[in-house]
Motif scaffolding. Structure first.
Motif, PDB file in Angstrom:
ATOM      1  N   LEU A 156       0.833  -1.202   0.000  1.00  0.00           N
ATOM      2  CA  LEU A 156       0.000   0.000   0.000  1.00  0.00           C
ATOM      3  C   LEU A 156       0.872   1.258   0.000  1.00  0.00           C
ATOM      4  N   MET A 157       1.922   1.256   0.801  1.00  0.00           N
ATOM      5  CA  MET A 157       2.812   2.419   0.858  1.00  0.00           C
ATOM      6  C   MET A 157       3.516   2.648  -0.483  1.00  0.00           C
ATOM      7  N   ILE A 158       3.943   1.572  -1.122  1.00  0.00           N
ATOM      8  CA  ILE A 158       4.559   1.699  -2.450  1.00  0.00           C
ATOM      9  C   ILE A 158       3.519   2.231  -3.431  1.00  0.00           C
ATOM     10  N   GLY A 159       2.308   1.696  -3.351  1.00  0.00           N
ATOM     11  CA  GLY A 159       1.237   2.154  -4.230  1.00  0.00           C
ATOM     12  C   GLY A 159       0.964   3.647  -4.091  1.00  0.00           C
ATOM     13  N   ARG A 160       0.965   4.146  -2.873  1.00  0.00           N
ATOM     14  CA  ARG A 160       0.771   5.594  -2.663  1.00  0.00           C
ATOM     15  C   ARG A 160       1.867   6.386  -3.371  1.00  0.00           C
ATOM     16  N   GLU A 161       3.089   5.881  -3.290  1.00  0.00           N
ATOM     17  CA  GLU A 161       4.211   6.547  -3.957  1.00  0.00           C
ATOM     18  C   GLU A 161       4.038   6.508  -5.474  1.00  0.00           C
ATOM     19  N   LEU A 162       3.597   5.384  -6.002  1.00  0.00           N
ATOM     20  CA  LEU A 162       3.372   5.286  -7.444  1.00  0.00           C
ATOM     21  C   LEU A 162       2.273   6.241  -7.887  1.00  0.00           C
ATOM     22  N   ARG A 163       1.218   6.381  -7.092  1.00  0.00           N
ATOM     23  CA  ARG A 163       0.147   7.333  -7.420  1.00  0.00           C
ATOM     24  C   ARG A 163       0.692   8.764  -7.444  1.00  0.00           C
ATOM     25  N   ARG A 176      -6.447  -9.217   2.032  1.00  0.00           N
ATOM     26  CA  ARG A 176      -6.689 -10.559   1.499  1.00  0.00           C
ATOM     27  C   ARG A 176      -5.378 -11.150   1.002  1.00  0.00           C
ATOM     28  N   TYR A 177      -5.191 -12.435   1.240  1.00  0.00           N
ATOM     29  CA  TYR A 177      -4.029 -13.112   0.685  1.00  0.00           C
ATOM     30  C   TYR A 177      -4.182 -13.207  -0.824  1.00  0.00           C
ATOM     31  N   TRP A 178      -3.077 -13.094  -1.534  1.00  0.00           N
ATOM     32  CA  TRP A 178      -3.004 -13.107  -2.999  1.00  0.00           C
ATOM     33  C   TRP A 178      -3.685 -11.881  -3.615  1.00  0.00           C
ATOM     34  N   ASN A 179      -3.904 -10.833  -2.845  1.00  0.00           N
ATOM     35  CA  ASN A 179      -4.494  -9.613  -3.386  1.00  0.00           C
ATOM     36  C   ASN A 179      -3.495  -8.953  -4.340  1.00  0.00           C
ATOM     37  N   ALA A 180      -3.979  -8.534  -5.497  1.00  0.00           N
ATOM     38  CA  ALA A 180      -3.119  -7.863  -6.482  1.00  0.00           C
ATOM     39  C   ALA A 180      -3.716  -6.519  -6.858  1.00  0.00           C
ATOM     40  N   VAL A 181      -2.842  -5.518  -6.978  1.00  0.00           N
ATOM     41  CA  VAL A 181      -3.234  -4.191  -7.421  1.00  0.00           C
ATOM     42  C   VAL A 181      -2.281  -3.809  -8.551  1.00  0.00           C
ATOM     43  N   ILE A 182      -2.855  -3.318  -9.640  1.00  0.00           N
ATOM     44  CA  ILE A 182      -2.060  -2.973 -10.821  1.00  0.00           C
ATOM     45  C   ILE A 182      -1.964  -1.457 -10.923  1.00  0.00           C
ATOM     46  N   TYR A 183      -0.747  -0.976 -11.153  1.00  0.00           N
ATOM     47  CA  TYR A 183      -0.477   0.441 -11.373  1.00  0.00           C
ATOM     48  C   TYR A 183       0.062   0.599 -12.781  1.00  0.00           C
ATOM     49  N   GLU A 184      -0.497   1.568 -13.527  1.00  0.00           N
ATOM     50  CA  GLU A 184      -0.063   1.787 -14.901  1.00  0.00           C
ATOM     51  C   GLU A 184       0.172   3.269 -15.172  1.00  0.00           C
ATOM     52  N   ARG A 185       1.136   3.505 -16.057  1.00  0.00           N
ATOM     53  CA  ARG A 185       1.437   4.878 -16.484  1.00  0.00           C
ATOM     54  C   ARG A 185       1.951   4.827 -17.911  1.00  0.00           C
ATOM     55  N   ASN A 186       1.514   5.776 -18.718  1.00  0.00           N
ATOM     56  CA  ASN A 186       2.016   5.849 -20.110  1.00  0.00           C
ATOM     57  C   ASN A 186       3.399   6.460 -20.135  1.00  0.00           C
TER      58      ASN A 186
END
Length: 186
Positions: A156-163, A176-186
């Motif tokens: 989550l902390m890495i995700g905030r940085e990516l946002r 949840r175990y095996w939870n995946a979140v995808i971050y994308e940027r052009n």
């Protein structure tokens, strides 16, 4: 660029015993040492998401490393302690017995409020999350995609940085175990 942040599978430890603050302190160490529960297989759709990757990052903790191996058996696993979970300390609250997940919530709130005896504080964990984002972005720039199999709160902390860096998010960080979140940027 695409970066996939994945929480490890279920660890080989009871995840919700009722305990005191002293028991929670011991539980933290046991949880950190636990490997992947052999019954915890990655979902097929998650395997499909990473099957083309030649490498997958992991924290090196047994449950994360074993999860990455189960998820992407043909990929190179790149273990780096930079990706370990943001730590928790057991708050000394005598006479109180709760299930471990409730202790974890209390400990995380207190950590944000400044309770971090002999562990990494929030500011240092944020710096580490920024460094982790740098590594994942470099790999995604080179290969188009990067994946990390690590730990829920630090993901989550890495995700905030990516946002903050302009990535858009698909999915939510959940406990949840095996939870995946995808971050994308052009």
């Amino acid at each position: 660029m695409r970066i996939i942040l994945i929480r490890h599978g279920r660890p080989a430890i009871d995840v919700a015993p009722r305990t005191s603050h002293g028991g929670f302190h011991a539980y933290i160490d046991d949880y950190e040492a636990a490997g992947l529960d052999p019954e915890s297989a990655p979902p097929e759709e998650l395997q499909d998401l990473v099957k083309e990757l030649s490498a997958v990052f992991t924290s090196g903790k047994a449950r994360a490393h074993e999860s990455a191996k189960a998820l992407a058996p043909n990929a190179e696993l790149i273990a780096d302690p930079l990706f370990v979970e943001a730590p928790l300390a057991s708050p000394r609250i005598p006479l109180l017995r709760m299930k471990v997940p409730k202790w974890a919530v209390v400990a995380r709130i207190l950590w944000h409020a400044g309770y971090h005896p002999e562990i990494e504080d929030y500011a240092k964990a944020r710096v580490r999350a920024s460094e982790a984002a740098d590594i994942l972005m470099a790999r995604a720039r080179a290969d188009g995609s990067a994946a990390l199999v690590a730990h829920g709160y630090f993901n989550l902390m890495i995700g905030r940085e990516l946002r903050r860096r302009g990535f858009t998010k698909s999915g939510s960080h959940r406990a949840r175990y095996w939870n995946a979140v995808i971050y994308e940027r052009n």
